[in-house]
Design an enzyme around this catalytic site. Sequence first.
Site, PDB file in Angstrom:
ATOM      1  N   HIS A  87      70.976 -22.147  23.012  1.00  0.00           N
ATOM      2  CA  HIS A  87      70.628 -20.871  23.638  1.00  0.00           C
ATOM      3  C   HIS A  87      71.651 -19.799  23.268  1.00  0.00           C
ATOM      4  O   HIS A  87      72.842 -20.097  23.169  1.00  0.00           O
ATOM      5  CB  HIS A  87      70.632 -21.005  25.167  1.00  0.00           C
ATOM      6  N   MET A 123      78.408 -26.659  22.331  1.00  0.00           N
ATOM      7  CA  MET A 123      78.031 -26.462  20.930  1.00  0.00           C
ATOM      8  C   MET A 123      78.805 -25.313  20.310  1.00  0.00           C
ATOM      9  O   MET A 123      79.172 -25.372  19.136  1.00  0.00           O
ATOM     10  CB  MET A 123      76.517 -26.226  20.800  1.00  0.00           C
ATOM     11  N   ASP A 138      88.102 -23.950   2.437  1.00  0.00           N
ATOM     12  CA  ASP A 138      87.705 -22.924   1.466  1.00  0.00           C
ATOM     13  C   ASP A 138      88.901 -22.127   0.956  1.00  0.00           C
ATOM     14  O   ASP A 138      88.981 -21.803  -0.230  1.00  0.00           O
ATOM     15  CB  ASP A 138      86.683 -21.976   2.099  1.00  0.00           C
TER      16      ASP A 138
END
Length: 170
Positions: A87, A123, A138
Site C-alpha cells: 500500500h 516492506m 553500484d
Amino acid sequence: MISPAMARSPKKTLTHFDRRGAARMVDVGAKPSSHRVAVASGRIAMRPATLRRIRAGGAKKGDVLGVARLAAIQAAKRTPELIPLAHPVALSRIDVELALERRPAAVRIVVRVECRGPTGVEMEALTAAAVGLLTVYDMVKALDRGMTLSGLRLEEKSGGRSGAWRRARA
C-alpha cells in the site's frame, strides 16, 4: 498461485490471497491508524581494499555512503511502485545508518521507517535496506565485482493489531 487450502489454512491466513488462492491487495480501509515502526538490516561484504577506498572517499562515483543513504530513503518512499501489493503509506520518518566493518570487510545498513497509518512499514524498511546495499555495489563495482549482499532481514516491528515483534539476538 498458492493452493486454496493453503490460503485459508486455520493456523495462519495469508492475507494477500483470496479464498481461491488468487493474489489480492488487502483492504486496510477499516483498520485504525496507529504508530507503525519497522527496522531492517543487511550487509555487503567486500575486499578490504574496497572498504579502504570507501572509507577514504576514493570511489570515482563520489560519496558512496551518502549516495547509498539517499537511495535507501528514496526506495522506502517508492516501495509501492516496486512491490505490487504494498500500500502507499505516508511515511513520517526514515533513518538510515551505514557502518563500515573491518573484519570481515563489509558495509552494514540499518534502516528505521515510521508512519501513522492502518498498515505496517516492514516492506518499506526491507526495500530501503536492499536498495541501499545495491547502491554501494553500484558505486564501487569497478573495484570489486565479487561483493556479496547478505543478511537482509527484518529486525523489529511495532504497531497494529499484531503488536510488537523483535528478532531474537543470537
